[in-house]
Write a protein that holds these residues in place. Structure first.
Motif, short mmCIF file in Angstrom:
data_model
loop_
_atom_site.label_atom_id
_atom_site.label_comp_id
_atom_site.label_asym_id
_atom_site.label_seq_id
_atom_site.Cartn_x
_atom_site.Cartn_y
_atom_site.Cartn_z
N VAL A 66 0.88 -1.16 0.00
CA VAL A 66 0.00 0.00 0.00
C VAL A 66 0.92 1.22 0.00
O VAL A 66 1.64 1.45 0.97
CB VAL A 66 -0.92 0.01 1.24
N ASN A 68 1.09 5.08 0.03
CA ASN A 68 0.26 6.24 0.35
C ASN A 68 1.10 7.51 0.25
O ASN A 68 2.07 7.67 0.99
CB ASN A 68 -0.32 6.08 1.76
N TRP A 70 1.43 11.37 0.92
CA TRP A 70 0.82 12.24 1.92
C TRP A 70 1.74 13.40 2.28
O TRP A 70 2.91 13.43 1.93
CB TRP A 70 0.48 11.44 3.18
N CYS A 77 -4.91 13.79 4.58
CA CYS A 77 -3.80 12.86 4.85
C CYS A 77 -3.70 12.60 6.36
O CYS A 77 -3.54 11.45 6.79
CB CYS A 77 -2.48 13.44 4.36
N GLU A 80 -6.47 10.28 7.65
CA GLU A 80 -6.42 8.86 7.33
C GLU A 80 -5.24 8.12 7.96
O GLU A 80 -5.18 6.89 7.92
CB GLU A 80 -6.44 8.63 5.82
N LEU A 84 -4.49 3.98 8.35
CA LEU A 84 -3.33 3.32 7.74
C LEU A 84 -2.53 2.56 8.80
O LEU A 84 -2.11 1.43 8.58
CB LEU A 84 -2.44 4.34 7.04
N GLY A 100 4.35 4.88 3.65
CA GLY A 100 3.92 6.27 3.57
C GLY A 100 5.00 7.07 2.85
O GLY A 100 6.14 7.10 3.31
N PRO A 141 -4.53 12.99 -0.20
CA PRO A 141 -3.62 11.87 -0.44
C PRO A 141 -4.03 11.07 -1.68
O PRO A 141 -5.17 11.14 -2.11
CB PRO A 141 -3.79 11.02 0.81
N THR A 142 -3.08 10.30 -2.19
CA THR A 142 -3.34 9.32 -3.23
C THR A 142 -2.69 8.02 -2.79
O THR A 142 -1.56 8.02 -2.31
CB THR A 142 -2.79 9.76 -4.59
N THR A 143 -3.43 6.92 -2.94
CA THR A 143 -2.94 5.62 -2.49
C THR A 143 -2.97 4.63 -3.64
O THR A 143 -3.98 4.49 -4.32
CB THR A 143 -3.80 5.10 -1.32
N LEU A 165 -10.05 0.97 3.35
CA LEU A 165 -8.69 0.43 3.36
C LEU A 165 -8.71 -1.08 3.58
O LEU A 165 -8.01 -1.82 2.88
CB LEU A 165 -7.87 1.08 4.48
#
Length: 175
Positions: A66, A68, A70, A77, A80, A84, A100, A141-143, A165
Protein backbone atom coordinates in the motif's frame (compact mmCIF):
# COMPACT_ATOMS: atom_id res chain seq x y z
CA UNK A 1 6.75 53.01 -40.17
CA UNK A 2 3.61 51.63 -38.49
CA UNK A 3 2.65 49.60 -41.55
CA UNK A 4 6.10 47.96 -41.67
CA UNK A 5 5.80 46.78 -38.06
CA UNK A 6 2.36 45.28 -38.54
CA UNK A 7 3.53 42.07 -40.37
CA UNK A 8 6.22 41.50 -37.73
CA UNK A 9 3.64 41.80 -34.96
CA UNK A 10 1.35 39.33 -36.74
CA UNK A 11 4.19 36.84 -37.15
CA UNK A 12 5.10 37.14 -33.47
CA UNK A 13 1.45 36.71 -32.44
CA UNK A 14 1.06 33.60 -34.62
CA UNK A 15 4.27 32.18 -33.17
CA UNK A 16 3.02 32.76 -29.60
CA UNK A 17 -0.34 31.13 -30.38
CA UNK A 18 1.42 28.09 -31.89
CA UNK A 19 3.72 27.74 -28.87
CA UNK A 20 0.79 28.12 -26.48
CA UNK A 21 -1.21 25.49 -28.36
CA UNK A 22 1.75 23.12 -28.26
CA UNK A 23 2.23 23.63 -24.52
CA UNK A 24 -1.44 23.03 -23.77
CA UNK A 25 -1.68 19.94 -25.97
CA UNK A 26 1.50 18.52 -24.44
CA UNK A 27 0.13 18.98 -20.95
CA UNK A 28 -3.26 17.50 -21.80
CA UNK A 29 -2.30 14.64 -24.10
CA UNK A 30 1.32 13.79 -23.30
CA UNK A 31 1.44 14.78 -19.63
CA UNK A 32 -0.57 11.79 -18.46
CA UNK A 33 1.17 9.27 -20.71
CA UNK A 34 3.54 8.19 -17.95
CA UNK A 35 0.94 8.03 -15.20
CA UNK A 36 0.54 4.41 -14.07
CA UNK A 37 -2.85 2.73 -14.27
CA UNK A 38 -4.30 -0.42 -12.66
CA UNK A 39 -2.59 -3.43 -14.20
CA UNK A 40 0.68 -1.55 -14.73
CA UNK A 41 3.89 -2.23 -12.90
CA UNK A 42 4.45 0.66 -10.48
CA UNK A 43 7.35 3.01 -11.20
CA UNK A 44 10.51 2.16 -9.30
CA UNK A 45 11.23 4.19 -6.20
CA UNK A 46 14.48 4.65 -4.34
CA UNK A 47 13.74 6.79 -1.31
CA UNK A 48 15.32 7.45 2.06
CA UNK A 49 13.24 6.24 4.99
CA UNK A 50 12.86 7.74 8.44
CA UNK A 51 14.89 4.72 9.57
CA UNK A 52 17.91 6.13 7.70
CA UNK A 53 17.90 3.35 5.07
CA UNK A 54 17.24 3.63 1.35
CA UNK A 55 14.10 1.70 0.35
CA UNK A 56 13.04 0.39 -3.05
CA UNK A 57 9.89 -1.42 -4.16
CA UNK A 58 12.09 -4.35 -5.18
CA UNK A 59 12.72 -5.19 -1.52
CA UNK A 60 8.98 -5.84 -1.08
CA UNK A 61 8.73 -8.24 -4.03
CA UNK A 62 6.10 -10.91 -3.42
CA UNK A 63 4.26 -8.79 -0.85
CA UNK A 64 1.14 -6.69 -1.17
CA UNK A 65 2.10 -3.03 -0.91
CA UNK A 66 0.00 0.00 0.00
CA UNK A 67 1.76 3.16 -1.25
CA UNK A 68 0.26 6.24 0.35
CA UNK A 69 1.39 9.69 -0.83
CA UNK A 70 0.82 12.24 1.92
CA UNK A 71 1.94 15.47 3.62
CA UNK A 72 1.52 16.89 7.11
CA UNK A 73 -0.19 20.03 5.76
CA UNK A 74 -2.90 17.92 4.08
CA UNK A 75 -5.93 17.61 6.37
CA UNK A 76 -7.22 14.49 4.58
CA UNK A 77 -3.80 12.86 4.85
CA UNK A 78 -3.69 13.55 8.58
CA UNK A 79 -7.23 12.19 9.00
CA UNK A 80 -6.42 8.86 7.33
CA UNK A 81 -3.13 8.19 9.17
CA UNK A 82 -4.74 6.31 12.10
CA UNK A 83 -6.58 4.04 9.62
CA UNK A 84 -3.33 3.32 7.74
CA UNK A 85 -1.61 2.52 11.04
CA UNK A 86 -4.46 0.20 12.10
CA UNK A 87 -4.33 -1.65 8.75
CA UNK A 88 -0.55 -1.95 9.00
CA UNK A 89 -0.92 -3.56 12.43
CA UNK A 90 -3.68 -5.87 11.19
CA UNK A 91 -2.10 -7.06 7.93
CA UNK A 92 1.69 -6.91 8.27
CA UNK A 93 1.96 -10.51 9.48
CA UNK A 94 0.12 -11.57 6.31
CA UNK A 95 2.67 -10.09 3.92
CA UNK A 96 1.19 -6.61 3.53
CA UNK A 97 3.44 -3.56 3.66
CA UNK A 98 2.15 -0.03 4.15
CA UNK A 99 4.57 2.61 2.88
CA UNK A 100 3.92 6.27 3.57
CA UNK A 101 5.62 8.48 0.98
CA UNK A 102 5.92 11.99 2.34
CA UNK A 103 5.93 14.59 -0.39
CA UNK A 104 8.68 17.14 -0.08
CA UNK A 105 8.77 17.96 3.63
CA UNK A 106 11.82 18.11 5.87
CA UNK A 107 12.78 15.18 8.07
CA UNK A 108 12.15 16.90 11.42
CA UNK A 109 8.58 17.86 10.48
CA UNK A 110 7.82 14.31 9.34
CA UNK A 111 9.52 12.65 12.31
CA UNK A 112 7.70 14.86 14.85
CA UNK A 113 4.38 14.22 13.11
CA UNK A 114 4.75 10.43 12.97
CA UNK A 115 5.99 10.21 16.57
CA UNK A 116 3.10 12.36 17.77
CA UNK A 117 0.56 10.06 16.06
CA UNK A 118 2.37 6.81 16.92
CA UNK A 119 2.93 5.87 13.27
CA UNK A 120 5.40 3.01 12.91
CA UNK A 121 4.88 1.79 9.35
CA UNK A 122 7.75 2.70 7.03
CA UNK A 123 7.80 6.38 6.07
CA UNK A 124 9.83 7.38 3.01
CA UNK A 125 10.93 10.89 1.98
CA UNK A 126 10.26 12.12 -1.54
CA UNK A 127 12.29 15.30 -0.98
CA UNK A 128 12.38 16.34 -4.64
CA UNK A 129 8.87 15.00 -5.48
CA UNK A 130 10.35 12.60 -8.05
CA UNK A 131 7.98 9.80 -7.03
CA UNK A 132 5.06 12.23 -7.08
CA UNK A 133 5.88 13.04 -10.72
CA UNK A 134 6.53 9.39 -11.68
CA UNK A 135 3.20 8.31 -10.18
CA UNK A 136 1.28 11.32 -11.48
CA UNK A 137 0.02 12.19 -8.00
CA UNK A 138 -2.11 15.32 -8.04
CA UNK A 139 -4.61 15.26 -5.19
CA UNK A 140 -3.40 14.45 -1.74
CA UNK A 141 -3.62 11.87 -0.44
CA UNK A 142 -3.34 9.32 -3.23
CA UNK A 143 -2.94 5.62 -2.49
CA UNK A 144 -1.71 2.87 -4.82
CA UNK A 145 -2.54 -0.73 -3.98
CA UNK A 146 0.06 -3.10 -5.45
CA UNK A 147 -0.65 -6.84 -5.52
CA UNK A 148 1.80 -9.64 -4.70
CA UNK A 149 2.58 -10.02 -8.41
CA UNK A 150 3.94 -6.48 -8.43
CA UNK A 151 1.07 -4.89 -10.39
CA UNK A 152 -1.10 -1.95 -9.43
CA UNK A 153 -4.46 -3.40 -8.41
CA UNK A 154 -6.17 -0.07 -7.76
CA UNK A 155 -5.59 3.63 -7.19
CA UNK A 156 -7.60 5.70 -4.74
CA UNK A 157 -7.49 9.47 -4.64
CA UNK A 158 -8.60 11.28 -1.51
CA UNK A 159 -9.05 10.30 2.10
CA UNK A 160 -9.58 6.61 2.87
CA UNK A 161 -11.44 5.37 5.90
CA UNK A 162 -10.73 2.19 7.86
CA UNK A 163 -13.40 0.13 6.09
CA UNK A 164 -12.33 1.12 2.57
CA UNK A 165 -8.69 0.43 3.36
CA UNK A 166 -9.59 -2.95 4.81
CA UNK A 167 -11.62 -3.88 1.71
CA UNK A 168 -8.83 -2.82 -0.64
CA UNK A 169 -6.21 -4.78 1.32
CA UNK A 170 -8.45 -7.88 1.47
CA UNK A 171 -8.56 -7.80 -2.33
CA UNK A 172 -4.75 -7.73 -2.40
CA UNK A 173 -4.39 -10.62 0.03
CA UNK A 174 -7.24 -12.75 -1.37
CA UNK A 175 -7.48 -11.90 -5.10
Amino acid sequence: MGKARRPVQIIILVFIVILGGYAISSAVFDGGAGKPEPGDKPPAVKLLGLDGKVHTLEEYKGKAVVLNFWATWCTYCVNEMPALQAQWEKWRDQGVVVLGINTGEDEMTVRNFTEQLGIDFPILHDFENDAVRDYGVVPMPTTFFVNKKGRIASIREGELDLETLDDQIKQLVNP
